[in-house]
Design a protein around this motif. Sequence first.
Motif, PDB file in Angstrom:
ATOM      1  N   LYS A  83      83.413  21.813  88.409  1.00 35.38           N
ATOM      2  CA  LYS A  83      82.038  22.269  88.621  1.00 35.38           C
ATOM      3  C   LYS A  83      81.465  21.741  89.936  1.00 35.38           C
ATOM      4  CE  LYS A  83      80.095  18.457  85.878  1.00 35.38           C
ATOM      5  NZ  LYS A  83      79.568  17.738  87.033  1.00 35.38           N
ATOM      6  N   ASP A  84      81.952  20.598  90.397  1.00 37.57           N
ATOM      7  CA  ASP A  84      81.418  19.998  91.616  1.00 37.57           C
ATOM      8  C   ASP A  84      81.800  20.769  92.873  1.00 37.57           C
ATOM      9  OD1 ASP A  84      80.282  17.914  90.138  1.00 37.57           O
ATOM     10  OD2 ASP A  84      82.155  16.763  90.189  1.00 37.57           O
ATOM     11  N   GLN A  85      82.760  21.702  92.764  1.00 39.73           N
ATOM     12  CA  GLN A  85      83.185  22.493  93.917  1.00 39.73           C
ATOM     13  C   GLN A  85      82.552  23.889  93.943  1.00 39.73           C
ATOM     14  OE1 GLN A  85      87.231  21.724  92.558  1.00 39.73           O
ATOM     15  NE2 GLN A  85      87.789  21.095  94.623  1.00 39.73           N
ATOM     16  N   LEU A  86      81.798  24.232  92.909  1.00 40.48           N
ATOM     17  CA  LEU A  86      81.268  25.590  92.807  1.00 40.48           C
ATOM     18  C   LEU A  86      80.167  25.887  93.810  1.00 40.48           C
ATOM     19  CD1 LEU A  86      81.168  26.044  88.921  1.00 40.48           C
ATOM     20  CD2 LEU A  86      82.866  26.925  90.539  1.00 40.48           C
ATOM     21  N   HIS A  87      79.548  24.844  94.386  1.00 42.94           N
ATOM     22  CA  HIS A  87      78.483  25.077  95.359  1.00 42.94           C
ATOM     23  C   HIS A  87      79.031  25.424  96.739  1.00 42.94           C
ATOM     24  CE1 HIS A  87      79.637  20.947  96.403  1.00 42.94           C
ATOM     25  NE2 HIS A  87      79.080  21.186  97.578  1.00 42.94           N
ATOM     26  N   GLU A  88      80.345  25.268  96.956  1.00 42.67           N
ATOM     27  CA  GLU A  88      80.917  25.354  98.302  1.00 42.67           C
ATOM     28  C   GLU A  88      81.009  26.775  98.878  1.00 42.67           C
ATOM     29  OE1 GLU A  88      83.833  21.425  97.663  1.00 42.67           O
ATOM     30  OE2 GLU A  88      84.669  23.456  97.736  1.00 42.67           O
ATOM     31  N   LEU A 142      73.805  22.635  88.344  1.00 46.24           N
ATOM     32  CA  LEU A 142      73.726  23.650  89.403  1.00 46.24           C
ATOM     33  C   LEU A 142      72.628  24.661  89.099  1.00 46.24           C
ATOM     34  CD1 LEU A 142      77.518  24.320  90.040  1.00 46.24           C
ATOM     35  CD2 LEU A 142      75.894  23.391  91.690  1.00 46.24           C
ATOM     36  N   TRP A 143      72.472  24.997  87.821  1.00 47.00           N
ATOM     37  CA  TRP A 143      71.405  25.920  87.439  1.00 47.00           C
ATOM     38  C   TRP A 143      70.025  25.306  87.707  1.00 47.00           C
ATOM     39  CZ3 TRP A 143      67.984  24.960  83.256  1.00 47.00           C
ATOM     40  CH2 TRP A 143      67.091  26.000  83.000  1.00 47.00           C
ATOM     41  N   ALA A 144      69.864  24.036  87.351  1.00 42.07           N
ATOM     42  CA  ALA A 144      68.570  23.378  87.532  1.00 42.07           C
ATOM     43  C   ALA A 144      68.187  23.260  89.001  1.00 42.07           C
ATOM     44  CB  ALA A 144      68.593  21.996  86.882  1.00 42.07           C
ATOM     45  N   SER A 145      69.185  23.121  89.869  1.00 43.13           N
ATOM     46  CA  SER A 145      68.915  22.951  91.299  1.00 43.13           C
ATOM     47  C   SER A 145      68.986  24.258  92.078  1.00 43.13           C
ATOM     48  CB  SER A 145      69.910  21.958  91.902  1.00 43.13           C
ATOM     49  OG  SER A 145      71.239  22.468  91.843  1.00 43.13           O
ATOM     50  N   GLY A 146      69.386  25.351  91.413  1.00 39.19           N
ATOM     51  CA  GLY A 146      69.550  26.620  92.126  1.00 39.19           C
ATOM     52  C   GLY A 146      70.772  26.629  93.018  1.00 39.19           C
ATOM     53  N   GLY A 147      71.783  25.837  92.668  1.00 40.49           N
ATOM     54  CA  GLY A 147      72.950  25.691  93.532  1.00 40.49           C
ATOM     55  C   GLY A 147      73.811  26.929  93.670  1.00 40.49           C
ATOM     56  N   LEU A 148      73.730  27.849  92.719  1.00 40.79           N
ATOM     57  CA  LEU A 148      74.517  29.084  92.794  1.00 40.79           C
ATOM     58  C   LEU A 148      73.661  30.302  93.128  1.00 40.79           C
ATOM     59  CD1 LEU A 148      76.919  28.658  89.721  1.00 40.79           C
ATOM     60  CD2 LEU A 148      77.287  27.995  92.098  1.00 40.79           C
ATOM     61  N   ALA A 149      72.367  30.111  93.285  1.00 38.39           N
ATOM     62  CA  ALA A 149      71.458  31.230  93.545  1.00 38.39           C
ATOM     63  C   ALA A 149      71.787  31.889  94.880  1.00 38.39           C
ATOM     64  CB  ALA A 149      70.010  30.737  93.557  1.00 38.39           C
ATOM     65  N   ALA A 194      64.033  32.272 102.166  1.00 33.23           N
ATOM     66  CA  ALA A 194      64.624  31.358 101.202  1.00 33.23           C
ATOM     67  C   ALA A 194      64.469  31.914  99.807  1.00 33.23           C
ATOM     68  CB  ALA A 194      63.975  29.985 101.296  1.00 33.23           C
ATOM     69  N   ILE A 195      65.357  31.479  98.924  1.00 37.49           N
ATOM     70  CA  ILE A 195      65.217  31.758  97.504  1.00 37.49           C
ATOM     71  C   ILE A 195      64.610  30.525  96.855  1.00 37.49           C
ATOM     72  CG2 ILE A 195      66.523  31.944  95.352  1.00 37.49           C
ATOM     73  CD1 ILE A 195      68.336  33.887  96.651  1.00 37.49           C
ATOM     74  N   THR A 196      63.551  30.705  96.101  1.00 35.77           N
ATOM     75  CA  THR A 196      62.886  29.599  95.444  1.00 35.77           C
ATOM     76  C   THR A 196      63.153  29.675  93.950  1.00 35.77           C
ATOM     77  OG1 THR A 196      61.134  29.587  97.103  1.00 35.77           O
ATOM     78  CG2 THR A 196      60.673  28.457  95.021  1.00 35.77           C
ATOM     79  N   THR A 197      63.661  28.604  93.383  1.00 39.46           N
ATOM     80  CA  THR A 197      63.907  28.540  91.954  1.00 39.46           C
ATOM     81  C   THR A 197      63.144  27.361  91.371  1.00 39.46           C
ATOM     82  OG1 THR A 197      65.893  27.207  92.319  1.00 39.46           O
ATOM     83  CG2 THR A 197      66.196  29.576  92.129  1.00 39.46           C
ATOM     84  N   THR A 198      62.730  27.499  90.123  1.00 40.47           N
ATOM     85  CA  THR A 198      61.983  26.445  89.443  1.00 40.47           C
ATOM     86  C   THR A 198      62.670  26.116  88.131  1.00 40.47           C
ATOM     87  OG1 THR A 198      59.937  27.277  90.409  1.00 40.47           O
ATOM     88  CG2 THR A 198      59.727  25.758  88.552  1.00 40.47           C
ATOM     89  N   ASN A 199      62.922  24.830  87.887  1.00 40.90           N
ATOM     90  CA  ASN A 199      63.569  24.417  86.653  1.00 40.90           C
ATOM     91  C   ASN A 199      62.535  24.238  85.550  1.00 40.90           C
ATOM     92  OD1 ASN A 199      62.335  21.941  87.022  1.00 40.90           O
ATOM     93  ND2 ASN A 199      64.168  20.934  87.811  1.00 40.90           N
ATOM     94  N   PRO A 200      62.988  24.010  84.303  1.00 33.76           N
ATOM     95  CA  PRO A 200      62.039  23.896  83.199  1.00 33.76           C
ATOM     96  C   PRO A 200      61.025  22.766  83.360  1.00 33.76           C
ATOM     97  CG  PRO A 200      64.239  24.257  82.363  1.00 33.76           C
ATOM     98  CD  PRO A 200      64.373  24.014  83.835  1.00 33.76           C
ATOM     99  N   GLN A 201      61.310  21.757  84.192  1.00 33.63           N
ATOM    100  CA  GLN A 201      60.373  20.666  84.410  1.00 33.63           C
ATOM    101  C   GLN A 201      59.338  20.981  85.477  1.00 33.63           C
ATOM    102  OE1 GLN A 201      63.830  20.075  84.140  1.00 33.63           O
ATOM    103  NE2 GLN A 201      63.415  19.653  81.990  1.00 33.63           N
ATOM    104  N   GLY A 202      59.406  22.199  86.033  1.00 29.85           N
ATOM    105  CA  GLY A 202      58.441  22.613  87.033  1.00 29.85           C
ATOM    106  C   GLY A 202      58.802  22.201  88.443  1.00 29.85           C
ATOM    107  N   GLN A 203      59.992  21.652  88.641  1.00 30.87           N
ATOM    108  CA  GLN A 203      60.416  21.244  89.976  1.00 30.87           C
ATOM    109  C   GLN A 203      60.951  22.456  90.731  1.00 30.87           C
ATOM    110  OE1 GLN A 203      63.279  18.370  88.652  1.00 30.87           O
ATOM    111  NE2 GLN A 203      61.882  16.654  88.943  1.00 30.87           N
ATOM    112  N   THR A 204      60.528  22.610  91.968  1.00 21.53           N
ATOM    113  CA  THR A 204      60.888  23.779  92.769  1.00 21.53           C
ATOM    114  C   THR A 204      61.977  23.431  93.767  1.00 21.53           C
ATOM    115  OG1 THR A 204      58.658  24.673  92.564  1.00 21.53           O
ATOM    116  CG2 THR A 204      60.011  25.532  94.362  1.00 21.53           C
TER     117      THR A 204
END
Length: 348
Positions: free
Chosen positions: A67-72, A101-108, A219-229
């Motif tokens: 999973k750590d290589q999926l952002h590359e 990755l979902w929480a950080s928008g790493g695959l968006a 940019a693509i802006t994503t927000t996680n369930p904690q409200g962090q953008t």
Amino acid sequence: MATTKPKVYIVIYSLYHHVYKLSLSVCEGLKASGVDATIWQVQETLDDTILEKMHAPPKPDIPIITKDQLHEPDGFLFGIPTRFGIFPAQMKALLDATGQLWASGGLAGKFVGTFFATASQHGGQETTALNAVTFFAHHGMVYVPFGYCDTRMFSNDEVIGGSAYGAGTIANGDGSREPTETELALAKIQGENFGKVVVTFAKGKALASGGSDVSQKPAITTTNPQGQTQVQDLSSPTAVGTAAGVAAAGTAGAAAAALPHSAAAGTTGATGTTTGATGDATGTTGTTGAAGTTGTTGTTGTTGTTGTTGATTGTGKPTDAAANQPGGAKKKKNKLAWLCCGAGDTTD
């Protein structure tokens, strides 16, 4: 200026090498389109004793992805053997580990496609893709279907794996059928077409990065369930144009003009006295048009005229959006029951 090739990872699970053989053709097509392509396999979850009883051959000599290589990479092509119309557990184990990755928008914004292997013609070469799309959607990935881009996909002269969702092969229940020349050719075409999409986007991104101010990059802006953008820079010319258009529309008060004539719309229009568009939304205020005349010389004469016209039609004229609403309720469609055809196979 030297450019770096866009990168695509082909991620597969292949117990009997059918998907692996397809992936070689997909990789060939990707490289032909100018992409830096690498084939990876997911971690096996069955122990050696079970694999031996299943008469599985040794694993392909390709690296195991984590999973750590999926952002590359810039994109993915997943080679998925079906299990009752959905992912095998080995592939899903990797995807289920992508919560961070979902929480950080790493695959968006990353491009993604699929290809398959099943035991039978109707064993899941469409449903497996449809189940995969839910994962892609939650991550904000850009799904690129295969479509019907080659006339051989319409042929009934031979059994051909694949669908509009991706290339494919049919292995028979005992795994005795190997990918045919047609299936391998279609897999290569899918790689070429997918690669062209990624390369085109990469070129546009490079142009935007080299010719525009950094502060104007999209940019693509994503927000996680904690409200962090999380903001991910894409530098796409299309996104730049969209952002500029939205900004211009806001300045001109176009949002107010697009609404039905109401108190809220009139208030919004009054604030944009620097443009003529606001006069149509607040026609009852004749003095607003006059104030606009003192603002800008070139277009304020039109602003005053538009304000007068607004006074005549401001409260009575519905917007185009309201006029185009259907007159009656839509007729409900009968729901069709889904029939599951073709059990999942273990011959991939």
